[in-house]
Scaffold this motif. Sequence first.
Motif, mmCIF file in Angstrom:
data_model
loop_
_atom_site.group_PDB
_atom_site.id
_atom_site.type_symbol
_atom_site.label_atom_id
_atom_site.label_comp_id
_atom_site.label_asym_id
_atom_site.label_seq_id
_atom_site.Cartn_x
_atom_site.Cartn_y
_atom_site.Cartn_z
ATOM 1 N N ALA A 117 54.237 28.239 23.428
ATOM 2 C CA ALA A 117 52.801 28.533 23.381
ATOM 3 C C ALA A 117 52.323 29.084 24.720
ATOM 4 C CB ALA A 117 52.012 27.277 23.009
ATOM 5 N N LYS A 118 52.798 28.486 25.799
ATOM 6 C CA LYS A 118 52.409 28.919 27.145
ATOM 7 C C LYS A 118 52.932 30.331 27.431
ATOM 8 C CE LYS A 118 52.408 26.953 31.798
ATOM 9 N NZ LYS A 118 52.799 25.792 32.601
ATOM 10 N N GLU A 119 54.149 30.610 27.026
ATOM 11 C CA GLU A 119 54.723 31.944 27.217
ATOM 12 C C GLU A 119 53.928 33.001 26.451
ATOM 13 O OE1 GLU A 119 58.838 31.549 26.110
ATOM 14 O OE2 GLU A 119 59.362 30.535 27.991
ATOM 15 N N GLU A 120 53.554 32.682 25.221
ATOM 16 C CA GLU A 120 52.773 33.628 24.421
ATOM 17 C C GLU A 120 51.382 33.822 25.016
ATOM 18 O OE1 GLU A 120 51.896 36.304 21.228
ATOM 19 O OE2 GLU A 120 53.672 35.707 22.339
ATOM 20 N N TYR A 121 50.780 32.758 25.479
ATOM 21 C CA TYR A 121 49.472 32.800 26.150
ATOM 22 C C TYR A 121 49.542 33.775 27.327
ATOM 23 C CZ TYR A 121 45.613 30.521 28.880
ATOM 24 O OH TYR A 121 44.488 30.226 29.608
ATOM 25 N N LEU B 180 46.970 20.875 23.536
ATOM 26 C CA LEU B 180 48.273 20.926 22.868
ATOM 27 C C LEU B 180 49.167 19.750 23.265
ATOM 28 C CD1 LEU B 180 49.145 24.715 23.359
ATOM 29 C CD2 LEU B 180 48.048 23.631 21.383
ATOM 30 N N THR B 181 48.937 19.202 24.442
ATOM 31 C CA THR B 181 49.795 18.121 24.943
ATOM 32 C C THR B 181 49.194 16.745 24.710
ATOM 33 O OG1 THR B 181 48.844 18.305 27.167
ATOM 34 C CG2 THR B 181 50.829 19.596 26.708
ATOM 35 N N ASP B 182 47.949 16.711 24.261
ATOM 36 C CA ASP B 182 47.282 15.440 23.943
ATOM 37 C C ASP B 182 46.220 15.744 22.895
ATOM 38 O OD1 ASP B 182 45.876 13.079 23.781
ATOM 39 O OD2 ASP B 182 45.665 12.830 25.946
ATOM 40 N N PHE B 183 46.548 15.441 21.654
ATOM 41 C CA PHE B 183 45.654 15.801 20.554
ATOM 42 C C PHE B 183 44.328 15.034 20.565
ATOM 43 C CE2 PHE B 183 49.253 17.398 17.536
ATOM 44 C CZ PHE B 183 49.482 18.465 18.385
ATOM 45 N N VAL C 63 37.215 39.897 34.810
ATOM 46 C CA VAL C 63 38.296 39.681 35.781
ATOM 47 C C VAL C 63 38.310 38.222 36.221
ATOM 48 C CG1 VAL C 63 39.124 40.281 38.089
ATOM 49 C CG2 VAL C 63 38.331 42.081 36.540
ATOM 50 N N ASN C 64 37.151 37.664 36.470
ATOM 51 C CA ASN C 64 37.067 36.251 36.866
ATOM 52 C C ASN C 64 37.595 35.338 35.765
ATOM 53 O OD1 ASN C 64 35.966 36.958 39.315
ATOM 54 N ND2 ASN C 64 33.874 36.543 38.699
ATOM 55 N N LEU C 65 37.257 35.651 34.530
ATOM 56 C CA LEU C 65 37.735 34.849 33.404
ATOM 57 C C LEU C 65 39.253 34.918 33.307
ATOM 58 C CD1 LEU C 65 37.437 33.171 30.834
ATOM 59 C CD2 LEU C 65 37.013 35.308 29.596
ATOM 60 N N LYS C 66 39.805 36.110 33.368
ATOM 61 C CA LYS C 66 41.262 36.253 33.279
ATOM 62 C C LYS C 66 41.954 35.499 34.414
ATOM 63 C CE LYS C 66 41.556 40.652 33.242
ATOM 64 N NZ LYS C 66 42.419 41.782 33.462
ATOM 65 N N THR C 67 41.363 35.532 35.582
ATOM 66 C CA THR C 67 41.933 34.812 36.726
ATOM 67 C C THR C 67 41.946 33.315 36.456
ATOM 68 O OG1 THR C 67 41.198 36.531 38.251
ATOM 69 C CG2 THR C 67 41.677 34.370 39.201
ATOM 70 N N ARG C 68 40.824 32.783 35.958
ATOM 71 C CA ARG C 68 40.747 31.343 35.655
ATOM 72 C C ARG C 68 41.699 30.954 34.526
ATOM 73 N NH1 ARG C 68 35.378 32.500 36.044
ATOM 74 N NH2 ARG C 68 35.055 32.227 33.826
ATOM 75 N N ARG D 160 44.555 32.160 33.884
ATOM 76 C CA ARG D 160 45.904 32.044 34.453
ATOM 77 C C ARG D 160 46.013 30.836 35.391
ATOM 78 N NH1 ARG D 160 49.135 36.239 33.409
ATOM 79 N NH2 ARG D 160 48.158 38.237 33.047
ATOM 80 N N GLU D 161 45.047 30.701 36.262
ATOM 81 C CA GLU D 161 45.094 29.665 37.292
ATOM 82 C C GLU D 161 45.091 28.253 36.695
ATOM 83 O OE1 GLU D 161 42.533 28.329 41.227
ATOM 84 O OE2 GLU D 161 42.245 30.333 40.394
ATOM 85 N N PHE D 162 44.346 28.071 35.636
ATOM 86 C CA PHE D 162 44.190 26.742 35.043
ATOM 87 C C PHE D 162 44.821 26.661 33.656
ATOM 88 C CE2 PHE D 162 40.565 27.334 37.956
ATOM 89 C CZ PHE D 162 40.834 26.306 38.836
ATOM 90 N N ILE D 163 45.937 27.343 33.484
ATOM 91 C CA ILE D 163 46.577 27.437 32.166
ATOM 92 C C ILE D 163 46.854 26.072 31.544
ATOM 93 C CG2 ILE D 163 48.867 27.713 33.190
ATOM 94 C CD1 ILE D 163 49.595 29.461 30.773
ATOM 95 N N ASP D 164 47.400 25.146 32.322
ATOM 96 C CA ASP D 164 47.717 23.834 31.757
ATOM 97 C C ASP D 164 46.456 23.073 31.355
ATOM 98 O OD1 ASP D 164 50.570 23.960 31.833
ATOM 99 O OD2 ASP D 164 50.469 23.696 34.006
#
Length: 115
Positions: free
Chosen positions: A38-42, A86-89, A69-74, A76-80
């Motif tokens: 999922a992270k790779e596809e994101y 996905l890791t805690d339903f 641009v700011n949104l795309k940066t965030r 990426r920066e805060f992907i997890d």
Amino acid sequence: HFESIKEFMNYMLGLRDTVDEYKLQGKKKFDENEYKQAKEEYLRLLDNWDKEYEEKADKNKLKYYKKMVNLKTRLREFIDDHLRFLTDFRIDFTNNLAERRIKAYKEKIEDCRNI
């Protein structure tokens, strides 16, 4: 219009739907491999968005695109953080519940100010 944005949003909504299905099956989270995929596809979709931005953005209107641009940066920066649902339903896809709870307190504070 950026097709890559629609593709990204549709992917995120698909993840939300998968989480809902998994909850019905009694699962509590994505397994490590599912999360990795999922992270790779994101990230792949964000890369597509970057490419489309470079091709389509009007360089004379960069101020207009600053929020994108700011949104795309965030993203990426805060992907997890963005994929935490996905890791805690127990974590909601949206923050609507939190916003509703805060709104109730804000309204009470405003009522107190008006006394």
